[in-house]
Design a protein around this motif. Structure first.
Motif, PDB file in Angstrom:
ATOM      1  N   GLY A   1       0.817  -1.210   0.000  1.00 17.46           N
ATOM      2  CA  GLY A   1       0.000   0.000   0.000  1.00 17.46           C
ATOM      3  C   GLY A   1       0.848   1.256   0.000  1.00 17.46           C
ATOM      4  O   GLY A   1       0.488   2.276  -0.599  1.00 17.46           O
ATOM      5  N   GLY A   2       2.014   1.209   0.664  1.00 18.14           N
ATOM      6  CA  GLY A   2       2.924   2.338   0.625  1.00 18.14           C
ATOM      7  C   GLY A   2       3.531   2.536  -0.748  1.00 18.14           C
ATOM      8  O   GLY A   2       3.754   3.660  -1.194  1.00 18.14           O
ATOM      9  N   THR A   3       3.794   1.421  -1.448  1.00 17.26           N
ATOM     10  CA  THR A   3       4.313   1.505  -2.809  1.00 17.26           C
ATOM     11  C   THR A   3       3.293   2.196  -3.716  1.00 17.26           C
ATOM     12  O   THR A   3       3.652   3.023  -4.561  1.00 17.26           O
ATOM     13  N   VAL A   4       2.017   1.862  -3.532  1.00 23.76           N
ATOM     14  CA  VAL A   4       0.950   2.529  -4.272  1.00 23.76           C
ATOM     15  C   VAL A   4       0.933   4.023  -3.934  1.00 23.76           C
ATOM     16  O   VAL A   4       0.784   4.878  -4.813  1.00 23.76           O
ATOM     17  N   ALA A   5       1.119   4.337  -2.659  1.00 27.21           N
ATOM     18  CA  ALA A   5       1.109   5.742  -2.229  1.00 27.21           C
ATOM     19  C   ALA A   5       2.235   6.533  -2.895  1.00 27.21           C
ATOM     20  O   ALA A   5       2.034   7.670  -3.346  1.00 27.21           O
ATOM     21  N   PHE A   6       3.423   5.966  -2.948  1.00 28.28           N
ATOM     22  CA  PHE A   6       4.531   6.643  -3.633  1.00 28.28           C
ATOM     23  C   PHE A   6       4.166   6.920  -5.094  1.00 28.28           C
ATOM     24  O   PHE A   6       4.404   8.017  -5.610  1.00 28.28           O
ATOM     25  N   GLY A   7       3.611   5.918  -5.759  1.00 28.44           N
ATOM     26  CA  GLY A   7       3.224   6.099  -7.153  1.00 28.44           C
ATOM     27  C   GLY A   7       2.175   7.173  -7.329  1.00 28.44           C
ATOM     28  O   GLY A   7       2.229   7.970  -8.283  1.00 28.44           O
TER      29      GLY A   7
ATOM     30  N   ARG B   1      -3.060  16.204  -5.110  1.00 32.28           N
ATOM     31  CA  ARG B   1      -4.108  15.544  -4.338  1.00 32.28           C
ATOM     32  C   ARG B   1      -3.595  14.918  -3.046  1.00 32.28           C
ATOM     33  O   ARG B   1      -4.370  14.297  -2.315  1.00 32.28           O
ATOM     34  N   VAL B   2      -2.288  15.077  -2.760  1.00 29.92           N
ATOM     35  CA  VAL B   2      -1.701  14.424  -1.587  1.00 29.92           C
ATOM     36  C   VAL B   2      -1.171  15.478  -0.623  1.00 29.92           C
ATOM     37  O   VAL B   2      -0.252  16.232  -0.952  1.00 29.92           O
ATOM     38  N   ALA B   3      -1.740  15.510   0.580  1.00 32.79           N
ATOM     39  CA  ALA B   3      -1.284  16.446   1.606  1.00 32.79           C
ATOM     40  C   ALA B   3      -0.045  15.926   2.319  1.00 32.79           C
ATOM     41  O   ALA B   3       0.875  16.681   2.638  1.00 32.79           O
ATOM     42  N   SER B   4      -0.038  14.611   2.600  1.00 31.64           N
ATOM     43  CA  SER B   4       1.110  13.981   3.241  1.00 31.64           C
ATOM     44  C   SER B   4       0.976  12.479   3.090  1.00 31.64           C
ATOM     45  O   SER B   4      -0.068  11.965   2.654  1.00 31.64           O
ATOM     46  N   MET B   5       2.034  11.767   3.449  1.00 29.13           N
ATOM     47  CA  MET B   5       2.035  10.304   3.403  1.00 29.13           C
ATOM     48  C   MET B   5       2.643   9.739   4.674  1.00 29.13           C
ATOM     49  O   MET B   5       3.580  10.305   5.237  1.00 29.13           O
ATOM     50  N   VAL B   6       2.105   8.590   5.097  1.00 32.84           N
ATOM     51  CA  VAL B   6       2.749   7.741   6.095  1.00 32.84           C
ATOM     52  C   VAL B   6       2.878   6.362   5.465  1.00 32.84           C
ATOM     53  O   VAL B   6       1.873   5.775   5.056  1.00 32.84           O
ATOM     54  N   VAL B   7       4.093   5.868   5.340  1.00 34.59           N
ATOM     55  CA  VAL B   7       4.305   4.537   4.779  1.00 34.59           C
ATOM     56  C   VAL B   7       4.846   3.636   5.874  1.00 34.59           C
ATOM     57  O   VAL B   7       5.759   4.010   6.611  1.00 34.59           O
ATOM     58  N   ILE B   8       4.254   2.471   5.984  1.00 39.91           N
ATOM     59  CA  ILE B   8       4.569   1.534   7.061  1.00 39.91           C
ATOM     60  C   ILE B   8       5.211   0.297   6.456  1.00 39.91           C
ATOM     61  O   ILE B   8       4.588  -0.413   5.665  1.00 39.91           O
ATOM     62  N   GLU B   9       6.458   0.047   6.810  1.00 38.68           N
ATOM     63  CA  GLU B   9       7.160  -1.133   6.299  1.00 38.68           C
ATOM     64  C   GLU B   9       7.016  -1.231   4.781  1.00 38.68           C
ATOM     65  O   GLU B   9       6.545  -2.227   4.240  1.00 38.68           O
ATOM     66  N   SER B  10       7.416  -0.162   4.118  1.00 41.02           N
ATOM     67  CA  SER B  10       7.174  -0.062   2.687  1.00 41.02           C
ATOM     68  C   SER B  10       8.378   0.537   1.985  1.00 41.02           C
ATOM     69  O   SER B  10       9.283   1.093   2.617  1.00 41.02           O
ATOM     70  N   GLU B  11       8.375   0.425   0.660  1.00 44.06           N
ATOM     71  CA  GLU B  11       9.409   1.021  -0.174  1.00 44.06           C
ATOM     72  C   GLU B  11       8.811   1.368  -1.526  1.00 44.06           C
ATOM     73  O   GLU B  11       7.824   0.773  -1.959  1.00 44.06           O
ATOM     74  N   PRO B  12       9.390   2.336  -2.220  1.00 43.37           N
ATOM     75  CA  PRO B  12       8.886   2.693  -3.555  1.00 43.37           C
ATOM     76  C   PRO B  12       9.265   1.641  -4.586  1.00 43.37           C
ATOM     77  O   PRO B  12      10.107   0.769  -4.333  1.00 43.37           O
ATOM     78  N   ALA B  13       8.641   1.731  -5.743  1.00 38.27           N
ATOM     79  CA  ALA B  13       8.875   0.762  -6.822  1.00 38.27           C
ATOM     80  C   ALA B  13      10.166   1.105  -7.554  1.00 38.27           C
ATOM     81  O   ALA B  13      10.187   1.939  -8.456  1.00 38.27           O
ATOM     82  N   THR B  14      11.248   0.482  -7.150  1.00 41.12           N
ATOM     83  CA  THR B  14      12.555   0.660  -7.771  1.00 41.12           C
ATOM     84  C   THR B  14      12.955  -0.659  -8.444  1.00 41.12           C
ATOM     85  O   THR B  14      12.300  -1.688  -8.234  1.00 41.12           O
ATOM     86  N   PRO B  15      14.020  -0.687  -9.238  1.00 37.96           N
ATOM     87  CA  PRO B  15      14.444  -1.957  -9.838  1.00 37.96           C
ATOM     88  C   PRO B  15      14.703  -3.074  -8.815  1.00 37.96           C
ATOM     89  O   PRO B  15      14.262  -4.209  -9.036  1.00 37.96           O
ATOM     90  N   PRO B  16      15.376  -2.822  -7.679  1.00 36.75           N
ATOM     91  CA  PRO B  16      15.525  -3.903  -6.692  1.00 36.75           C
ATOM     92  C   PRO B  16      14.177  -4.376  -6.133  1.00 36.75           C
ATOM     93  O   PRO B  16      13.998  -5.575  -5.863  1.00 36.75           O
ATOM     94  N   TRP B  17      13.252  -3.451  -5.950  1.00 32.42           N
ATOM     95  CA  TRP B  17      11.909  -3.837  -5.495  1.00 32.42           C
ATOM     96  C   TRP B  17      11.251  -4.764  -6.499  1.00 32.42           C
ATOM     97  O   TRP B  17      10.665  -5.788  -6.127  1.00 32.42           O
ATOM     98  N   ALA B  18      11.333  -4.448  -7.786  1.00 31.73           N
ATOM     99  CA  ALA B  18      10.711  -5.276  -8.812  1.00 31.73           C
ATOM    100  C   ALA B  18      11.321  -6.669  -8.824  1.00 31.73           C
ATOM    101  O   ALA B  18      10.602  -7.684  -8.949  1.00 31.73           O
TER     102      ALA B  18
END
Length: 280
Positions: A111-117, A125-142
């Motif tokens: 869900g945090g990965t979706v939030a980054f995207g 449309r985004v005031a702020s984010m809280v990501v919990i145990e998450s990371e953005p979609a990077t090549p290592p993530w894929a």
């Protein structure tokens, strides 16, 4: 319960209205909307509903949570599971619900990965984010997701009964039922192929995320090493480590997560929300 048809998939949505102010001092974080995004495969909006969502509503937040496509009570199309499709779902859902003001995104794991995207796609449309145990979609993530999803597909296809018996013995019948549903999702849809093939982000993309980001990690989690990277790449990022926890921070430490999110949203909402609940 409500079902929202995006035109591509039917999404199961739960919305908790903000508590009304009281004469003694109102609510903690009024006039803000928080959207809760759950994790992948065995997760659903229930992980929020039974942990922090009611407390957010009681504190004055308008709470929106929904099951991602393929999960929970939402529709399960055979195809269409790239990260971009999940981001599309969020954008269309906010339109269908007539949410016009910037929202605070809270994303657990995937869900945090979706939030980054989404923060990159629709920053206004985004005031702020809280990501919990998450990371953005990077090549290592894929690459990591490709291995994980292939392992799930293999184990649930080669010997599903044995795998489910082991899960039931070590983690209980409820977890085994969730694993069975997750196995079917991976086996019967293109999710395992689509997610690793999603468009990924580079360092410049991450540097373009301008909204405030709070990243929470279990101190004993493999993802804890992400903390300094997130602080170095994201212009407005703070991180918090929760000692004694691994990946299941949301369900194992809901009180701490609640306090941190309320404090964060209070800091980054309109002036009327100045009386935020401070994290202990």
């Amino acid at each position: 319960m409500a079902i929202v048809d995006t035109g591509d998939v039917r999404l199961h949505v739960q919305r908790l209205a903000a508590a009304r102010p009281t004469a003694s001092g109102a609510t903690a974080v009024p006039d803000a909307t928080v959207v809760l995004l759950h994790g992948l495969l065995t997760d659903s909006l229930a992980s929020y509903y039974f942990t922090v969502a009611p407390a957010f509503a009681a504190a004055g937040l308008d709470v929106i949570m929904y099951d991602h496509r393929g999960h929970g009570r939402s529709g399960r199309p055979e195809r269409g599971y790239t990260l971009g499709a999940f981001v599309d779902d969020l954008d269309t859902l906010l339109d269908r619900l007539h949410v016009r003001t910037p929202v605070h995104l809270v994303g657990n794991s995937y869900g945090g990965t979706v939030a980054f995207g989404y923060a990159l796609r629709r920053p206004e449309r985004v005031a702020s984010m809280v990501v919990i145990e998450s990371e953005p979609a990077t090549p290592p993530w894929a690459a990591k997701l490709a291995g994980l999803l292939e392992r799930v597909r293999h184990e649930m296809s080669a010997n599903e009964a044995a795998a489910l018996d082991w899960i039931a013995t070590h983690h209980g019948g409820h977890t085994a039922r969730l694993a069975k549903s997750a196995g079917r999702l991976v086996r019967d849809t293109t999710l395992a192929q689509d997610i690793p093939a999603s468009a990924v982000l580079d360092d410049d993309d991450l540097g373009a995320i301008r909204c405030p980001v709070l990243a929470l990690y279990g101190a004993d989690s493999d993802l804890a090493v992400q903390a300094p990277r997130m602080r170095s790449l994201l212009p407005h990022c703070e991180t918090e480590s929760l000692p004694g926890h691994q990946h299941s921070v949301l369900v194992e430490a809901p009180g701490r997560v609640r306090d941190l999110v309320l404090y964060w949203v209070g800091r980054h909402s309109r002036p009327v929300a100045a009386r935020a609940v401070r994290a202990r």
